[in-house]
Design a protein around this motif. Structure first.
Motif, PDB file in Angstrom:
ATOM      1  N   GLU A 195      44.103  52.558  41.362  1.00 49.14           N
ATOM      2  CA  GLU A 195      45.003  51.856  42.980  1.00 49.14           C
ATOM      3  C   GLU A 195      43.648  51.144  44.009  1.00 49.14           C
ATOM      4  OE1 GLU A 195      46.551  54.897  45.114  1.00 49.14           O
ATOM      5  OE2 GLU A 195      45.712  56.727  43.986  1.00 49.14           O
ATOM      6  N   GLY A 196      44.120  50.687  44.916  1.00 49.11           N
ATOM      7  CA  GLY A 196      42.488  50.401  45.964  1.00 49.11           C
ATOM      8  C   GLY A 196      42.975  50.046  47.367  1.00 49.11           C
ATOM      9  N   VAL A 197      42.534  49.705  48.267  1.00 46.85           N
ATOM     10  CA  VAL A 197      43.814  49.513  49.634  1.00 46.85           C
ATOM     11  C   VAL A 197      41.906  48.395  50.370  1.00 46.85           C
ATOM     12  CG1 VAL A 197      41.973  51.480  50.889  1.00 46.85           C
ATOM     13  CG2 VAL A 197      44.133  49.982  51.587  1.00 46.85           C
ATOM     14  N   PRO A 225      24.568  61.732  58.485  1.00 46.54           N
ATOM     15  CA  PRO A 225      24.209  62.713  58.136  1.00 46.54           C
ATOM     16  C   PRO A 225      25.755  63.651  57.996  1.00 46.54           C
ATOM     17  CG  PRO A 225      22.897  63.515  59.753  1.00 46.54           C
ATOM     18  CD  PRO A 225      23.090  61.973  59.714  1.00 46.54           C
ATOM     19  N   GLY A 226      27.222  63.093  59.076  1.00 45.42           N
ATOM     20  CA  GLY A 226      28.274  63.762  58.820  1.00 45.42           C
ATOM     21  C   GLY A 226      29.080  62.616  57.675  1.00 45.42           C
ATOM     22  N   CYS A 227      28.658  61.499  57.452  1.00 49.40           N
ATOM     23  CA  CYS A 227      29.656  60.808  57.063  1.00 49.40           C
ATOM     24  C   CYS A 227      30.654  60.543  56.373  1.00 49.40           C
ATOM     25  CB  CYS A 227      28.590  59.239  57.124  1.00 49.40           C
ATOM     26  SG  CYS A 227      28.008  59.512  55.236  1.00 49.40           S
ATOM     27  N   ASN A 228      31.589  60.044  56.181  1.00 52.77           N
ATOM     28  CA  ASN A 228      32.887  60.014  55.312  1.00 52.77           C
ATOM     29  C   ASN A 228      33.055  58.715  54.241  1.00 52.77           C
ATOM     30  OD1 ASN A 228      34.266  58.866  56.883  1.00 52.77           O
ATOM     31  ND2 ASN A 228      35.035  60.622  58.011  1.00 52.77           N
ATOM     32  N   ALA A 229      34.107  59.344  54.146  1.00 52.63           N
ATOM     33  CA  ALA A 229      34.319  58.249  52.769  1.00 52.63           C
ATOM     34  C   ALA A 229      35.226  57.193  53.991  1.00 52.63           C
ATOM     35  CB  ALA A 229      35.063  58.027  51.978  1.00 52.63           C
ATOM     36  N   CYS A 253      38.705  52.283  46.723  1.00 51.35           N
ATOM     37  CA  CYS A 253      39.482  52.648  45.308  1.00 51.35           C
ATOM     38  C   CYS A 253      39.689  54.006  45.043  1.00 51.35           C
ATOM     39  CB  CYS A 253      39.198  51.252  44.135  1.00 51.35           C
ATOM     40  SG  CYS A 253      37.297  52.266  43.686  1.00 51.35           S
ATOM     41  N   ARG A 254      40.507  54.041  43.876  1.00 47.07           N
ATOM     42  CA  ARG A 254      40.014  55.471  43.072  1.00 47.07           C
ATOM     43  C   ARG A 254      41.051  54.982  41.937  1.00 47.07           C
ATOM     44  NH1 ARG A 254      43.567  57.373  46.312  1.00 47.07           N
ATOM     45  NH2 ARG A 254      42.085  58.886  47.347  1.00 47.07           N
ATOM     46  N   PHE A 255      40.543  55.305  40.611  1.00 47.37           N
ATOM     47  CA  PHE A 255      40.612  55.304  39.171  1.00 47.37           C
ATOM     48  C   PHE A 255      40.454  56.572  38.573  1.00 47.37           C
ATOM     49  CE2 PHE A 255      36.566  53.272  40.055  1.00 47.37           C
ATOM     50  CZ  PHE A 255      36.052  53.726  38.549  1.00 47.37           C
ATOM     51  N   LYS A 256      40.829  56.438  36.911  1.00 54.64           N
ATOM     52  CA  LYS A 256      40.110  57.270  36.386  1.00 54.64           C
ATOM     53  C   LYS A 256      39.784  56.380  35.222  1.00 54.64           C
ATOM     54  CE  LYS A 256      44.142  61.078  37.709  1.00 54.64           C
ATOM     55  NZ  LYS A 256      45.657  61.660  36.609  1.00 54.64           N
ATOM     56  N   ARG A 257      39.393  57.381  34.261  1.00 54.26           N
ATOM     57  CA  ARG A 257      38.970  56.719  33.042  1.00 54.26           C
ATOM     58  C   ARG A 257      38.790  58.267  32.227  1.00 54.26           C
ATOM     59  NH1 ARG A 257      33.199  53.733  32.202  1.00 54.26           N
ATOM     60  NH2 ARG A 257      32.605  54.691  30.412  1.00 54.26           N
ATOM     61  N   PRO A 258      38.779  58.249  30.904  1.00 52.98           N
ATOM     62  CA  PRO A 258      37.967  59.013  29.241  1.00 52.98           C
ATOM     63  C   PRO A 258      36.680  59.714  29.806  1.00 52.98           C
ATOM     64  CG  PRO A 258      39.771  57.225  28.339  1.00 52.98           C
ATOM     65  CD  PRO A 258      39.170  56.862  30.210  1.00 52.98           C
ATOM     66  N   ASP A 293      53.770  55.549  48.420  1.00 57.39           N
ATOM     67  CA  ASP A 293      53.074  56.480  49.200  1.00 57.39           C
ATOM     68  C   ASP A 293      51.949  55.008  49.665  1.00 57.39           C
ATOM     69  OD1 ASP A 293      54.414  58.075  49.073  1.00 57.39           O
ATOM     70  OD2 ASP A 293      53.798  59.495  47.690  1.00 57.39           O
ATOM     71  N   PRO A 294      51.553  55.558  50.620  1.00 62.01           N
ATOM     72  CA  PRO A 294      50.094  54.626  50.949  1.00 62.01           C
ATOM     73  C   PRO A 294      49.106  55.516  50.509  1.00 62.01           C
ATOM     74  CG  PRO A 294      50.872  56.132  52.863  1.00 62.01           C
ATOM     75  CD  PRO A 294      51.536  55.686  51.707  1.00 62.01           C
ATOM     76  N   PHE A 295      47.623  54.920  50.402  1.00 69.17           N
ATOM     77  CA  PHE A 295      47.071  54.548  49.373  1.00 69.17           C
ATOM     78  C   PHE A 295      46.357  55.869  50.331  1.00 69.17           C
ATOM     79  CE2 PHE A 295      42.025  55.245  49.113  1.00 69.17           C
ATOM     80  CZ  PHE A 295      42.211  55.272  47.751  1.00 69.17           C
ATOM     81  N   ALA A 296      46.528  57.387  49.815  1.00 70.98           N
ATOM     82  CA  ALA A 296      45.711  58.606  49.809  1.00 70.98           C
ATOM     83  C   ALA A 296      44.091  59.065  50.119  1.00 70.98           C
ATOM     84  CB  ALA A 296      45.818  59.944  48.716  1.00 70.98           C
ATOM     85  N   LYS A 297      43.882  59.041  51.550  1.00 77.77           N
ATOM     86  CA  LYS A 297      42.570  58.823  52.175  1.00 77.77           C
ATOM     87  C   LYS A 297      41.926  60.357  50.892  1.00 77.77           C
ATOM     88  CE  LYS A 297      43.261  57.607  56.923  1.00 77.77           C
ATOM     89  NZ  LYS A 297      43.287  57.739  58.294  1.00 77.77           N
ATOM     90  N   ILE A 298      39.934  59.204  50.804  1.00 76.04           N
ATOM     91  CA  ILE A 298      39.525  59.849  50.483  1.00 76.04           C
ATOM     92  C   ILE A 298      38.902  62.121  51.137  1.00 76.04           C
ATOM     93  CG2 ILE A 298      36.954  60.466  49.048  1.00 76.04           C
ATOM     94  CD1 ILE A 298      37.819  57.339  48.594  1.00 76.04           C
ATOM     95  N   LYS A 299      39.192  62.746  50.740  1.00 80.18           N
ATOM     96  CA  LYS A 299      38.549  63.665  51.809  1.00 80.18           C
ATOM     97  C   LYS A 299      37.124  64.221  51.194  1.00 80.18           C
ATOM     98  CE  LYS A 299      43.838  65.404  51.383  1.00 80.18           C
ATOM     99  NZ  LYS A 299      44.192  66.449  50.712  1.00 80.18           N
ATOM    100  N   VAL A 300      36.641  64.346  51.677  1.00 78.92           N
ATOM    101  CA  VAL A 300      35.186  64.247  51.680  1.00 78.92           C
ATOM    102  C   VAL A 300      34.760  66.365  51.895  1.00 78.92           C
ATOM    103  CG1 VAL A 300      34.245  62.319  52.592  1.00 78.92           C
ATOM    104  CG2 VAL A 300      34.734  64.207  54.438  1.00 78.92           C
TER     105      VAL A 300
END
Length: 293
Positions: free
Chosen positions: A194-196, A112-116, A204-209, A86-93
């Motif tokens: 993951e990143g693009v 003011p209406g800018c997105n990711a 990019c998107r990632f998790k950390r504890p 699957d390609p990188f899922a776009k960030i939902k605002v």
């Protein structure tokens, strides 16, 4: 290669299914001396034939079914390939301020209406079990980062950066600010990363504890911290100085348990928060109010 393999397998099946292809040899058929087989059956003894099971073309049928199952997909194509990644899922605002917190940094004139995909810098965070998921994006071909600080100044900060390298990949790296200098730390708390790099943007998107064993370079996200926002160019996959002299920071400490959608100026934020610029503004205002002698 697959077609050749299939042709040989089909030829094998034809030979197996051909009448008499699997017929017994004369010795097996009782054609030995005296006209008797290994078990002393007389030739033409029908009762004895019925008592002993015989192999027939069912083996060919089994081989055909095995071939279809092993080598053919449901569509009939040999050796199906693995499903595409699957390609990188776009960030939902749309979720900003609801199920995740967001910071959107825009230029002097404001969007003011800018997105990711259009903000100068974008950051989101949300809790997922025992982890915090971060999403970052910036208008740069180098790197984008977020720092966790006990004050609004660089120095002694835990920093997570998404770096675009020369191979086109986006890697998640962990740094610790020593004064104005970022030192890479081998212990990296990021996972599910993951990143693009697209349209001159690093995303990019990632998790950390939320919490990790005691480590001075990795802060406890249960606590609230000032967030430092930074981005800039990279050389051969290594970060260089950020685009803005002093990275913008959150106005107040941020709690990962409180989801807000905050718009902030990016370059303008630094321009007018600089002490020198504030001094110029005060001097100009005083000059205009007092007038010239």
């Amino acid at each position: 290669m697959a077609r050749s393999r299939r042709s040989w397998a089909q030829l094998l099946l034809l030979l197996l299914a051909w009448p008499g292809a699997c017929a017994a040899s004369p010795a097996d058929d009782g054609a030995g001396p005296g006209g008797r087989g290994p078990r002393g059956r007389a030739r033409g003894d029908s009762s004895a034939d019925e008592a002993v099971p015989r192999h027939d073309s069912s083996y060919g049928t089994f081989a055909g079914e095995f071939y279809d199952l092993r080598y053919l997909s449901e569509e009939g194509y040999p050796f199906p390939t693995a499903p595409p990644v699957d390609p990188f899922a776009k960030i939902k605002v749309d979720d900003c301020g609801k199920t995740k917190g967001c910071f959107r940094l825009v230029d002097l004139y404001g969007k003011p209406g800018c997105n990711a995909e259009t903000c100068d810098y974008f950051l989101s965070y949300r809790m997922i079990g025992a982890d915090v998921e971060f999403e970052l994006s910036a208008d740069t071909d180098g790197w984008v980062a977020v720092g966790f600080s006990s004050d609004k100044k660089m120095g002694g900060d835990d920093v997570m950066a998404c770096v675009h390298d020369d191979n086109g990949r986006v890697r998640i790296q962990h740094f610790y600010n020593v004064g104005q200098w970022a030192k890479e730390i081998q212990r990296n708390p990021a996972r599910d990363e993951e990143g693009v790099f697209e349209n001159n943007r690093v995303t990019c998107r990632f998790k950390r504890p939320v919490n990790v064993p005691r480590d001075e370079t990795i802060v406890d996200l249960h606590l609230s911290w000032y967030y430092l926002f930074a981005w800039g160019p990279a050389i051969q996959g290594s970060i260089t100085r950020h685009d803005i002299d002093s990275p913008p920071t959150s106005e107040r400490v941020v709690s990962i348990y409180k989801y807000e959608d905050i718009f902030m100026p990016s370059a303008a934020y630094q321009t007018f928060s600089s002490p020198f610029c504030l001094l110029l503004i005060v001097a100009l205002t005083f000059y205009l109010l007092m007038g010239t002698p």
